[in-house]
Write a protein that holds these residues in place. Structure first.
Motif, mmCIF file in Angstrom:
data_model
loop_
_atom_site.group_PDB
_atom_site.id
_atom_site.type_symbol
_atom_site.label_atom_id
_atom_site.label_comp_id
_atom_site.label_asym_id
_atom_site.label_seq_id
_atom_site.Cartn_x
_atom_site.Cartn_y
_atom_site.Cartn_z
ATOM 1 N N MET A 209 0.847 -1.179 0.000
ATOM 2 C CA MET A 209 0.000 0.000 0.000
ATOM 3 C C MET A 209 0.893 1.243 0.000
ATOM 4 S SD MET A 209 -3.289 1.117 0.125
ATOM 5 C CE MET A 209 -3.945 -0.525 0.183
ATOM 6 N N THR A 210 0.484 2.252 -0.725
ATOM 7 C CA THR A 210 1.237 3.485 -0.892
ATOM 8 C C THR A 210 1.010 4.439 0.276
ATOM 9 O OG1 THR A 210 1.052 3.314 -3.281
ATOM 10 C CG2 THR A 210 1.553 5.462 -2.398
ATOM 11 N N ASP A 211 2.079 5.043 0.747
ATOM 12 C CA ASP A 211 2.023 6.059 1.787
ATOM 13 C C ASP A 211 1.759 7.410 1.101
ATOM 14 O OD1 ASP A 211 2.505 7.896 3.805
ATOM 15 O OD2 ASP A 211 4.606 7.357 4.047
ATOM 16 N N ARG A 212 0.654 8.047 1.435
ATOM 17 C CA ARG A 212 0.271 9.316 0.789
ATOM 18 C C ARG A 212 1.363 10.373 0.911
ATOM 19 N NH1 ARG A 212 -5.070 7.670 2.589
ATOM 20 N NH2 ARG A 212 -6.432 7.606 0.768
ATOM 21 N N ALA A 213 1.954 10.502 2.090
ATOM 22 C CA ALA A 213 2.998 11.508 2.300
ATOM 23 C C ALA A 213 4.199 11.255 1.386
ATOM 24 C CB ALA A 213 3.433 11.522 3.760
ATOM 25 N N VAL B 119 4.132 9.744 -1.549
ATOM 26 C CA VAL B 119 3.744 10.077 -2.920
ATOM 27 C C VAL B 119 3.780 11.589 -3.115
ATOM 28 C CG1 VAL B 119 1.874 10.038 -4.610
ATOM 29 C CG2 VAL B 119 2.400 7.987 -3.286
ATOM 30 N N HIS B 120 3.285 12.342 -2.145
ATOM 31 C CA HIS B 120 3.340 13.804 -2.249
ATOM 32 C C HIS B 120 4.796 14.283 -2.303
ATOM 33 C CE1 HIS B 120 -0.929 14.381 -2.005
ATOM 34 N NE2 HIS B 120 -1.013 13.802 -0.813
ATOM 35 N N ALA B 121 5.679 13.616 -1.553
ATOM 36 C CA ALA B 121 7.104 13.970 -1.589
ATOM 37 C C ALA B 121 7.683 13.717 -2.980
ATOM 38 C CB ALA B 121 7.882 13.183 -0.532
ATOM 39 N N ASN C 208 1.589 16.889 -16.217
ATOM 40 C CA ASN C 208 0.214 16.388 -16.144
ATOM 41 C C ASN C 208 0.161 15.022 -15.466
ATOM 42 O OD1 ASN C 208 -0.781 18.670 -17.411
ATOM 43 N ND2 ASN C 208 -0.650 17.771 -19.444
ATOM 44 N N LEU C 209 1.117 14.155 -15.765
ATOM 45 C CA LEU C 209 1.162 12.831 -15.147
ATOM 46 C C LEU C 209 1.407 12.945 -13.640
ATOM 47 C CD1 LEU C 209 1.139 9.741 -15.469
ATOM 48 C CD2 LEU C 209 3.600 9.881 -15.938
ATOM 49 N N VAL C 210 2.336 13.796 -13.245
ATOM 50 C CA VAL C 210 2.621 13.996 -11.816
ATOM 51 C C VAL C 210 1.395 14.584 -11.118
ATOM 52 C CG1 VAL C 210 4.047 15.279 -10.156
ATOM 53 C CG2 VAL C 210 5.109 14.166 -12.134
ATOM 54 N N ASP C 211 0.719 15.531 -11.771
ATOM 55 C CA ASP C 211 -0.493 16.103 -11.179
ATOM 56 C C ASP C 211 -1.583 15.049 -11.000
ATOM 57 O OD1 ASP C 211 0.696 18.579 -11.039
ATOM 58 O OD2 ASP C 211 -0.354 19.410 -12.782
ATOM 59 N N LEU C 212 -1.721 14.148 -11.973
ATOM 60 C CA LEU C 212 -2.700 13.056 -11.832
ATOM 61 C C LEU C 212 -2.380 12.181 -10.626
ATOM 62 C CD1 LEU C 212 -3.345 11.774 -15.465
ATOM 63 C CD2 LEU C 212 -5.025 12.685 -13.870
ATOM 64 N N LEU C 213 -1.115 11.833 -10.495
ATOM 65 C CA LEU C 213 -0.699 11.019 -9.355
ATOM 66 C C LEU C 213 -1.002 11.745 -8.047
ATOM 67 C CD1 LEU C 213 0.732 8.662 -7.960
ATOM 68 C CD2 LEU C 213 2.909 9.830 -8.438
ATOM 69 N N ASP C 214 -0.641 13.022 -7.976
ATOM 70 C CA ASP C 214 -0.863 13.792 -6.753
ATOM 71 C C ASP C 214 -2.353 13.900 -6.426
ATOM 72 O OD1 ASP C 214 0.350 15.065 -4.604
ATOM 73 O OD2 ASP C 214 0.320 17.030 -5.557
ATOM 74 N N HIS C 215 -3.184 13.956 -7.432
ATOM 75 C CA HIS C 215 -4.633 13.999 -7.230
ATOM 76 C C HIS C 215 -5.162 12.646 -6.758
ATOM 77 C CE1 HIS C 215 -8.899 14.666 -7.998
ATOM 78 N NE2 HIS C 215 -8.896 13.525 -8.667
ATOM 79 N N TRP C 216 -4.821 11.586 -7.474
ATOM 80 C CA TRP C 216 -5.423 10.274 -7.190
ATOM 81 C C TRP C 216 -4.961 9.651 -5.885
ATOM 82 C CZ3 TRP C 216 -9.767 8.564 -8.748
ATOM 83 C CH2 TRP C 216 -10.301 9.037 -9.946
ATOM 84 N N VAL C 217 -3.798 10.044 -5.394
ATOM 85 C CA VAL C 217 -3.356 9.470 -4.119
ATOM 86 C C VAL C 217 -4.300 9.892 -2.989
ATOM 87 C CG1 VAL C 217 -1.750 11.273 -3.375
ATOM 88 C CG2 VAL C 217 -1.325 8.879 -2.748
ATOM 89 N N ASN C 218 -5.019 10.985 -3.185
ATOM 90 C CA ASN C 218 -5.975 11.445 -2.171
ATOM 91 C C ASN C 218 -7.328 10.744 -2.257
ATOM 92 O OD1 ASN C 218 -4.237 13.386 -1.006
ATOM 93 N ND2 ASN C 218 -4.627 14.723 -2.744
ATOM 94 N N GLU D 177 -0.764 2.423 -9.421
ATOM 95 C CA GLU D 177 -0.497 2.194 -10.849
ATOM 96 C C GLU D 177 0.255 3.376 -11.455
ATOM 97 O OE1 GLU D 177 -1.009 -0.638 -12.562
ATOM 98 O OE2 GLU D 177 -1.700 -1.511 -10.677
ATOM 99 N N LEU D 178 -0.215 4.582 -11.158
ATOM 100 C CA LEU D 178 0.457 5.773 -11.676
ATOM 101 C C LEU D 178 1.864 5.914 -11.107
ATOM 102 C CD1 LEU D 178 -2.439 8.394 -11.599
ATOM 103 C CD2 LEU D 178 -1.270 7.519 -13.630
ATOM 104 N N LEU D 179 2.025 5.605 -9.839
ATOM 105 C CA LEU D 179 3.335 5.716 -9.205
ATOM 106 C C LEU D 179 4.354 4.817 -9.891
ATOM 107 C CD1 LEU D 179 5.073 6.953 -6.970
ATOM 108 C CD2 LEU D 179 4.324 5.076 -5.485
ATOM 109 N N THR D 180 3.936 3.643 -10.281
ATOM 110 C CA THR D 180 4.835 2.726 -10.981
ATOM 111 C C THR D 180 5.387 3.378 -12.251
ATOM 112 O OG1 THR D 180 3.633 0.839 -10.122
ATOM 113 C CG2 THR D 180 4.999 0.446 -12.052
#
Length: 137
Positions: A1-5, A7-9, A95-105, A113-116
């Motif tokens: 499981m991904t740690d939100r903090a 991913v934001h980092a 745009n890809l980084v913004d999607l990741l930052d959005h979806w982690v929330n 999937e995006l983080l990979t």
């Protein structure tokens, strides 16, 4: 499981690196007089490496091993096309980084999937002093 903090980092780290590259691409892709024409020129023939110069800075060197004329052709191609293409690629990356930052929330499965994918792109910065370590995933 991904740690939100974490991913934001990663997102913050990547936004900073992308911004650095965008500034370089913007500087290469437009003239200071606003014409949009790159103010690049090639270094003088006979120098150890054929390079692309902007003002007093050599922005890149070209060594193809095919002689001076081939090097000149390659360098002129880089001058004409690469900065704008690099900037467009970096914009897509944001745009890809913004999607990741959005979806982690909202959805950790999507964020994983995006983080990979994002981490594959981020690998080129692995030598940067601020690079989040492997434990940051």
């Amino acid at each position: 499981m991904t740690d939100r903090a974490a991913v934001h980092a990663w997102c913050d780290f990547l936004r900073a690196r992308i911004a650095e590259e965008q500034r370089a691409a913007e500087g290469a892709a437009s003239a200071p007089d606003g014409t949009g024409v790159p103010v690049w020129m090639l270094t003088e023939a006979g120098e150890p490496e054929l390079g692309v110069r902007a003002g007093d800075d050599v922005l890149l060197t070209v060594r193809t091993g095919r002689g001076t004329w081939a090097d000149l052709v390659v360098a002129e191609h880089l001058v004409r096309f690469q900065p704008r293409r690099a900037y467009a690629d970096l914009t897509a990356w944001v745009n890809l980084v913004d999607l990741l930052d959005h979806w982690v929330n909202f959805d950790l499965a999507v964020a994983n999937e995006l983080l990979t994918v994002v981490l594959l792109f981020a690998d080129r910065y692995r030598d940067h002093p601020d690079y989040p370590g492997p434990g940051q995933r």
